[in-house]
Design an enzyme around this catalytic site. Structure first.
Site, PDB file in Angstrom:
ATOM      1  N   LEU A 110      -1.227   1.475  13.960  1.00 28.42           N
ATOM      2  CA  LEU A 110       0.123   1.776  13.682  1.00 28.42           C
ATOM      3  C   LEU A 110       0.141   2.669  12.469  1.00 28.42           C
ATOM      4  CD1 LEU A 110       2.129  -1.631  14.474  1.00 28.42           C
ATOM      5  CD2 LEU A 110       2.122   0.643  15.627  1.00 28.42           C
ATOM      6  N   ALA A 139       8.165  -2.680  14.147  1.00 23.53           N
ATOM      7  CA  ALA A 139       9.120  -1.684  14.076  1.00 23.53           C
ATOM      8  C   ALA A 139       8.753  -0.305  15.093  1.00 23.53           C
ATOM      9  CB  ALA A 139       9.152  -1.081  12.559  1.00 23.53           C
ATOM     10  N   ASP A 195      12.829  -0.402  -5.161  1.00 25.35           N
ATOM     11  CA  ASP A 195      12.165   0.632  -4.927  1.00 25.35           C
ATOM     12  C   ASP A 195      12.994   1.486  -3.311  1.00 25.35           C
ATOM     13  OD1 ASP A 195      10.591   2.707  -5.249  1.00 25.35           O
ATOM     14  OD2 ASP A 195       8.623   1.725  -4.005  1.00 25.35           O
TER      15      ASP A 195
HETATM   16  P1  AMP Z   1       2.233   0.478   4.695  1.00 24.56           P
HETATM   17  O1  AMP Z   1       0.759  -0.345   4.477  1.00 24.56           O
HETATM   18  O2  AMP Z   1       3.208  -0.960   4.694  1.00 24.56           O
HETATM   19  O3  AMP Z   1       2.599   1.440   3.987  1.00 24.56           O
HETATM   20  O4  AMP Z   1       1.888   0.686   6.283  1.00 24.56           O
HETATM   21  C1  AMP Z   1       1.180   1.849   6.779  1.00 24.56           C
HETATM   22  C2  AMP Z   1       1.784   2.559   7.781  1.00 24.56           C
HETATM   23  O5  AMP Z   1       1.785   1.408   8.791  1.00 24.56           O
HETATM   24  C3  AMP Z   1       3.140   2.863   7.772  1.00 24.56           C
HETATM   25  O6  AMP Z   1       3.640   3.995   7.243  1.00 24.56           O
HETATM   26  C4  AMP Z   1       3.940   2.679   9.104  1.00 24.56           C
HETATM   27  O7  AMP Z   1       3.642   3.904   9.747  1.00 24.56           O
HETATM   28  C5  AMP Z   1       2.934   1.567   9.832  1.00 24.56           C
HETATM   29  N1  AMP Z   1       3.510   0.340   9.912  1.00 24.56           N
HETATM   30  C6  AMP Z   1       3.473  -0.787   8.589  1.00 24.56           C
HETATM   31  N2  AMP Z   1       4.181  -1.648   9.152  1.00 24.56           N
HETATM   32  C7  AMP Z   1       4.838  -1.431  10.392  1.00 24.56           C
HETATM   33  C8  AMP Z   1       5.692  -2.317  11.264  1.00 24.56           C
HETATM   34  N3  AMP Z   1       5.955  -3.509  10.946  1.00 24.56           N
HETATM   35  N4  AMP Z   1       5.769  -1.630  12.547  1.00 24.56           N
HETATM   36  C9  AMP Z   1       5.311  -0.610  12.639  1.00 24.56           C
HETATM   37  N5  AMP Z   1       4.566   0.070  12.264  1.00 24.56           N
HETATM   38  C10 AMP Z   1       4.294  -0.243  10.800  1.00 24.56           C
END
Ligand code: AMP
Length: 432
Positions: free
Chosen positions: A151, A226, A269
């Protein structure tokens, strides 16, 4: 037959980690920022929702571990070496929802980024939801999931769409955090705090953290999936949102912030990059990296993103939950205009700024110009923005934190009420 909305509400109240049904509570600024990775494709919502709405199979009569197991990471057998060929996940015949192809990224990461940590850091990162909460819950391991498509990638690891192997096969986003990198950046306490805060939150516009576990080298977070991906990506695509879309997002955001503040959580944030979209396009606050649980309500740490910093943080004064009111004003402006109100033309801070987990303590020349504008309240609302929206922005962007409009009043602002869908009027009245 239940409507999608009704089923969605059931999901929102379903706690898969504890089996406790919770009351549905009420839930880098220049356009030069780079686009993120490809957003998830649209899943078959009805099948996903039916699975989510199934009864909770995970409630246990007794804690899975005695508390002492907090100190010992779960041992996970080494996964078979990745062959290099993407493969479909192995669901059984009941598994009709396609979670996509797993790319072997976890094994690759574990080889290249892994490494165990020791001492106090290891204890801080021995995170396991099966023993941490008030209710005994199931103990999780990586082997309990069918891995699906990636994702996204975060600072400390990758995020995958996964499905629990046991019935009723929940679909969640599994986020991995590499322990050694967390320690390298010295943010183990911050990560622990983020997890502890998020696991206790229940609001339709706050991304749920269903559970978490760890092995020798990684921490895994089971997050609500999400389905419509990153809000920021949508904003980048269209430049700015319509008044109606902005108003509805700001309503959801305001309601979520009101909920957080009622729990004494200050987010600190708020910005488009930290927001995801649920299956029905509803906004989800997704990142609690800088949040704080502050019953005393007075803080001095400067944190967040330059474009969104309130005057009191720039001046190093005490701050309180009103910093989120300010950020809500910046966010409203950015949704409607496509850039943040105090961004300077060559201020590309948000694409080059440190990751969200690093405090902004070293203003460069570009940020200084932004800071000057923030302190002077030097911004202009273009005349493409309605008078009502401009009015709400001006009531949120007050230099004196105490003069910022209370969130309860913001929810009743004409610009919010005008676009509010009928269903949410009923929902809010039932829950308030
Ligand atoms: P993060 O490490 O939280 O910045 O996540 C990296 C990327 O993963 C985000 O920019 C989203 O594109 C994807 N992502 C993170 N959490 C979710 C979620 N709960 N559902 C769908 N996509 C997610």
């Amino acid at each position: 037959m239940a409507s999608v909305t009704a089923i969605t509400r059931q999901i929102e109240t379903l706690d898969i980690s504890s089996g406790v049904k919770t009351a549905g509570n009420a839930s880098s600024g220049s356009s030069a920022r780079p686009l993120h990775a490809k957003p998830p494709s649209q899943p078959n919502a009805s099948k996903l929702l039916t699975k989510y709405a199934a009864p909770n199979p995970f409630l246990k009569a007794k804690p899975a571990h005695p508390p002492s197991s907090l100190r010992h990471p779960t041992q996970i057998p080494k996964p078979p070496a990745y062959s290099g060929t993407p493969h479909a996940t192995t669901g059984d015949t009941q598994t009709s929802f396609d979670i996509g192809l797993y790319d072997g990224g976890l094994e690759v990461d574990n080889e290249s980024r892994g490494g165990s940590v020791t001492g106090e850091a290891a204890e801080t990162l021995a995170l396991d939801s099966s023993i941490s909460g008030q209710y005994p819950t199931r103990e999780w391991h990586l082997r309990d999931f069918d891995l699906g498509r990636p994702l996204g990638k975060g600072k400390f690891g990758r995020v995958y769409m996964v499905r629990t192997k046991c019935a009723p096969k929940y679909i969640v986003a599994l986020k991995t955090l590499t322990k050694s990198e967390i320690v390298q950046f010295g943010v183990e306490k911050q990560i622990r705090r983020e997890i502890e805060i998020q696991q206790n939150l229940r609001h339709p516009n706050v991304l749920r953290l269903y559970g978490y576990f760890h092995d020798e080298t990684r921490v895994f977070l089971m997050l609500e999936f999400a389905g419509k991906g990153e809000l920021y990506r949508q904003l980048s695509k269209v430049g700015c949102f319509s008044e109606r879309r902005s108003s509805r997002y700001i309503y959801q955001m305001t309601d979520a912030l009101k909920y957080l503040h009622s729990k004494h959580v200050i987010h600190r944030d708020i910005k488009p990059e930290n927001l995801l979209l649920g299956l029905n396009g509803e906004l989800k606050i997704a990142d609690f990296g800088w949040s704080v649980h502050a019953p005393g309500n007075r803080r001095t740490t400067m944190c967040g993103t330059p474009d969104y910093l309130p005057p009191e943080m720039i001046e190093g004064k005490h701050h309180c939950e009103k910093v989120d009111h300010w950020a809500l004003g910046v966010l409203t402006y950015e949704f409607l205009v496509g850039s943040a109100p105090f961004a300077t033309p060559d201020n590309d801070q948000r694409s080059t700024s440190p990751p969200i987990l690093c405090p902004v303590l070293d203003p460069t020349e570009n940020t200084s110009e932004s800071y000057r504008k923030i302190l002077k309240l030097d911004y202009k609302v273009p005349n493409t923005v309605s008078i009502e929206a401009a009015d709400l922005i001006s009531k949120l962007l007050k230099s004196d934190p105490e003069k910022r409009i209370p969130l309860a009043d913001a929810l009743k602002h004409p610009w919010i009420l005008w676009y509010r869908p009928k269903a949410s009027v009923g929902q809010s009245e039932r829950t308030s």
